[in-house]
Design a protein around this motif. Structure first.
Motif, mmCIF file in Angstrom:
data_model
loop_
_atom_site.group_PDB
_atom_site.id
_atom_site.type_symbol
_atom_site.label_atom_id
_atom_site.label_comp_id
_atom_site.label_asym_id
_atom_site.label_seq_id
_atom_site.Cartn_x
_atom_site.Cartn_y
_atom_site.Cartn_z
ATOM 1 N N GLN A 54 13.234 -3.453 -40.317
ATOM 2 C CA GLN A 54 14.040 -2.892 -39.239
ATOM 3 C C GLN A 54 13.435 -1.580 -38.741
ATOM 4 O O GLN A 54 12.914 -0.804 -39.537
ATOM 5 C CB GLN A 54 15.462 -2.626 -39.713
ATOM 6 C CG GLN A 54 16.178 -3.871 -40.195
ATOM 7 C CD GLN A 54 17.568 -3.535 -40.700
ATOM 8 O OE1 GLN A 54 18.368 -2.954 -39.983
ATOM 9 N NE2 GLN A 54 17.849 -3.895 -41.945
ATOM 10 N N LEU A 80 15.780 -2.306 -46.205
ATOM 11 C CA LEU A 80 16.829 -1.771 -47.074
ATOM 12 C C LEU A 80 16.494 -2.065 -48.535
ATOM 13 O O LEU A 80 16.106 -3.189 -48.880
ATOM 14 C CB LEU A 80 18.184 -2.395 -46.751
ATOM 15 C CG LEU A 80 18.992 -1.765 -45.638
ATOM 16 C CD1 LEU A 80 20.222 -2.616 -45.329
ATOM 17 C CD2 LEU A 80 19.398 -0.340 -45.971
ATOM 18 N N ARG A 82 18.494 -2.401 -50.912
ATOM 19 C CA ARG A 82 19.441 -3.429 -51.361
ATOM 20 C C ARG A 82 18.924 -4.839 -51.049
ATOM 21 O O ARG A 82 19.067 -5.756 -51.862
ATOM 22 C CB ARG A 82 20.795 -3.190 -50.681
ATOM 23 C CG ARG A 82 21.862 -4.162 -51.106
ATOM 24 C CD ARG A 82 23.137 -3.954 -50.338
ATOM 25 N NE ARG A 82 22.900 -4.198 -48.918
ATOM 26 C CZ ARG A 82 23.500 -3.550 -47.921
ATOM 27 N NH1 ARG A 82 24.376 -2.615 -48.172
ATOM 28 N NH2 ARG A 82 23.242 -3.841 -46.678
ATOM 29 N N ASP A 83 18.286 -5.036 -49.899
ATOM 30 C CA ASP A 83 17.733 -6.352 -49.549
ATOM 31 C C ASP A 83 16.594 -6.746 -50.484
ATOM 32 O O ASP A 83 16.442 -7.925 -50.838
ATOM 33 C CB ASP A 83 17.240 -6.364 -48.097
ATOM 34 C CG ASP A 83 18.382 -6.297 -47.091
ATOM 35 O OD1 ASP A 83 19.559 -6.458 -47.488
ATOM 36 O OD2 ASP A 83 18.087 -6.069 -45.895
ATOM 37 N N TYR A 121 25.209 -0.799 -53.556
ATOM 38 C CA TYR A 121 26.019 -1.911 -53.058
ATOM 39 C C TYR A 121 27.383 -1.471 -52.523
ATOM 40 O O TYR A 121 27.914 -2.120 -51.633
ATOM 41 C CB TYR A 121 26.183 -2.973 -54.153
ATOM 42 C CG TYR A 121 24.949 -3.810 -54.270
ATOM 43 C CD1 TYR A 121 24.810 -4.998 -53.558
ATOM 44 C CD2 TYR A 121 23.867 -3.385 -55.029
ATOM 45 C CE1 TYR A 121 23.658 -5.748 -53.627
ATOM 46 C CE2 TYR A 121 22.708 -4.124 -55.101
ATOM 47 C CZ TYR A 121 22.604 -5.304 -54.396
ATOM 48 O OH TYR A 121 21.447 -6.037 -54.450
ATOM 49 N N ALA A 126 24.266 2.467 -49.660
ATOM 50 C CA ALA A 126 24.062 1.024 -49.473
ATOM 51 C C ALA A 126 23.327 0.687 -48.178
ATOM 52 O O ALA A 126 22.390 -0.112 -48.178
ATOM 53 C CB ALA A 126 25.402 0.300 -49.518
ATOM 54 N N ASP A 127 23.733 1.294 -47.088
ATOM 55 C CA ASP A 127 23.124 1.000 -45.786
ATOM 56 C C ASP A 127 22.147 2.069 -45.332
ATOM 57 O O ASP A 127 21.726 2.074 -44.167
ATOM 58 C CB ASP A 127 24.220 0.844 -44.723
ATOM 59 C CG ASP A 127 25.097 -0.364 -44.977
ATOM 60 O OD1 ASP A 127 24.572 -1.380 -45.479
ATOM 61 O OD2 ASP A 127 26.304 -0.298 -44.683
ATOM 62 N N HIS A 128 21.762 2.991 -46.237
ATOM 63 C CA HIS A 128 20.927 4.116 -45.828
ATOM 64 C C HIS A 128 19.768 4.408 -46.773
ATOM 65 O O HIS A 128 19.168 5.477 -46.685
ATOM 66 C CB HIS A 128 21.793 5.368 -45.677
ATOM 67 C CG HIS A 128 22.877 5.201 -44.676
ATOM 68 N ND1 HIS A 128 22.655 5.258 -43.321
ATOM 69 C CD2 HIS A 128 24.190 4.947 -44.828
ATOM 70 C CE1 HIS A 128 23.788 5.060 -42.682
ATOM 71 N NE2 HIS A 128 24.743 4.852 -43.574
ATOM 72 N N TRP A 130 16.098 3.205 -47.872
ATOM 73 C CA TRP A 130 15.047 2.379 -47.274
ATOM 74 C C TRP A 130 13.721 2.503 -47.995
ATOM 75 O O TRP A 130 13.361 3.588 -48.465
ATOM 76 C CB TRP A 130 14.820 2.830 -45.828
ATOM 77 C CG TRP A 130 16.027 2.732 -44.974
ATOM 78 C CD1 TRP A 130 16.999 3.682 -44.788
ATOM 79 C CD2 TRP A 130 16.412 1.613 -44.185
ATOM 80 N NE1 TRP A 130 17.951 3.212 -43.926
ATOM 81 C CE2 TRP A 130 17.621 1.954 -43.539
ATOM 82 C CE3 TRP A 130 15.854 0.363 -43.945
ATOM 83 C CZ2 TRP A 130 18.276 1.089 -42.679
ATOM 84 C CZ3 TRP A 130 16.496 -0.503 -43.102
ATOM 85 C CH2 TRP A 130 17.698 -0.132 -42.473
ATOM 86 N N SER A 152 21.442 8.975 -46.532
ATOM 87 C CA SER A 152 22.826 9.397 -46.763
ATOM 88 C C SER A 152 22.941 10.564 -47.735
ATOM 89 O O SER A 152 24.023 11.129 -47.894
ATOM 90 C CB SER A 152 23.673 8.218 -47.251
ATOM 91 O OG SER A 152 23.206 7.784 -48.509
#
Length: 173
Positions: A54, A80, A82-83, A121, A126-128, A130, A152
Motif C-alpha cells: 500500500q 501492514l 499484521r498482514d 490485532y 493494528a492499522d499503523h 508497517w 501510532s
C-alpha cells in the motif's frame, strides 16, 4: 616500565575499536519471517509474496524522546505487519494464550523491537505498523531495504527499525 603497560593496553584497545567506528552494517536484501509460525517465508524488495503493498500519505515523522524530528516521512509504500503475520500463520494452539505472543523485529545491527501480538490485532498499532519498502517515493537503500515504522506511537523513533532482516514470533512463558 609501569607506565608503559597501561598506555600500551589503551593503545591496543583504541586500535581494536577504530575499525568499528563508522562501520556500515550490511544491507539486508531480505526479511525472514520465522518462529512460531505455520508457514515461514522470506520477503525481498522484488517479491512481496502476494501481500498487499500500500502507498500511504503520512502525517507522522520519526521523532525522538524530546520531540525532535529525526526523519520526515511524507509518503511511504509498505505492508501492514499484521498482514505479514497472518500470511505466516501464528502457531497458537490456545487463543487464550494470545497475550503471551510477541512479535520481534530484528535488524542486522542487533537492534530489536517487540510488539505484543494483541496490540497488532486489537490496539491502535493494528492499522499503523508497517514494513516499509519505500519512503517519500524512493526505495529504501541507505539504511537497508526494509524499515519498520509504527505511525501510532506517540514517540515514533524507538520502534523505528532500520536494516530489518527478521520478523520472529515468540511465546513468553
Amino acid at each position: 616500565m609501569k607506565h608503559f603497560i597501561p598506555g600500551s593496553l589503551l593503545l591496543i584497545f583504541l586500535c581494536c575499536l577504530f575499525p568499528l567506528y563508522g562501520q556500515q552494517h550490511p544491507i539486508s536484501e531480505k526479511v525472514e519471517i520465522s518462529g512460531l509460525v505455520a508457514h515461514p517465508f522470506t520477503l525481498t524488495p522484488g517479491d512481496t509474496q502476494g501481500l498487499r503493498l500500500q502507498t500511504i500519505k503520512n502525517d507522522r515523522n520519526v521523532t525522538g524522546m524530546s520531540g525532535e524530528i529525526k526523519q520526515e516521512i511524507r509518503t511511504f509504500k509498505g505492508i501492514l505487519l499484521r498482514d505479514i503475520i497472518d500470511k505466516a500463520g501464528v502457531d497458537m494452539p490456545h487463543k487464550k494464550d494470545r497475550g503471551r505472543y510477541i512479535v520481534y523485529v530484528i535488524a542486522n545491527d542487533g537492534y530489536k523491537v517487540a510488539f505484543a501480538w494483541n496490540e497488532l490485532y486489537y490496539g491502535p498499532a493494528a492499522d499503523h505498523t508497517w514494513l516499509l519498502l519505500e519512503k517519500n517515493g524512493k526505495p529504501i537503500t541507505k539504511n537497508g531495504r526494509f524499515t519498520v515504522f509504527c505511525a501510532s506511537d506517540v514517540v515514533t523513533g524507538p520502534r523505528h527499525v532500520k536494516w530489518v532482516s527478521k520478523i520472529e514470533i515468540r511465546r513468553l512463558d
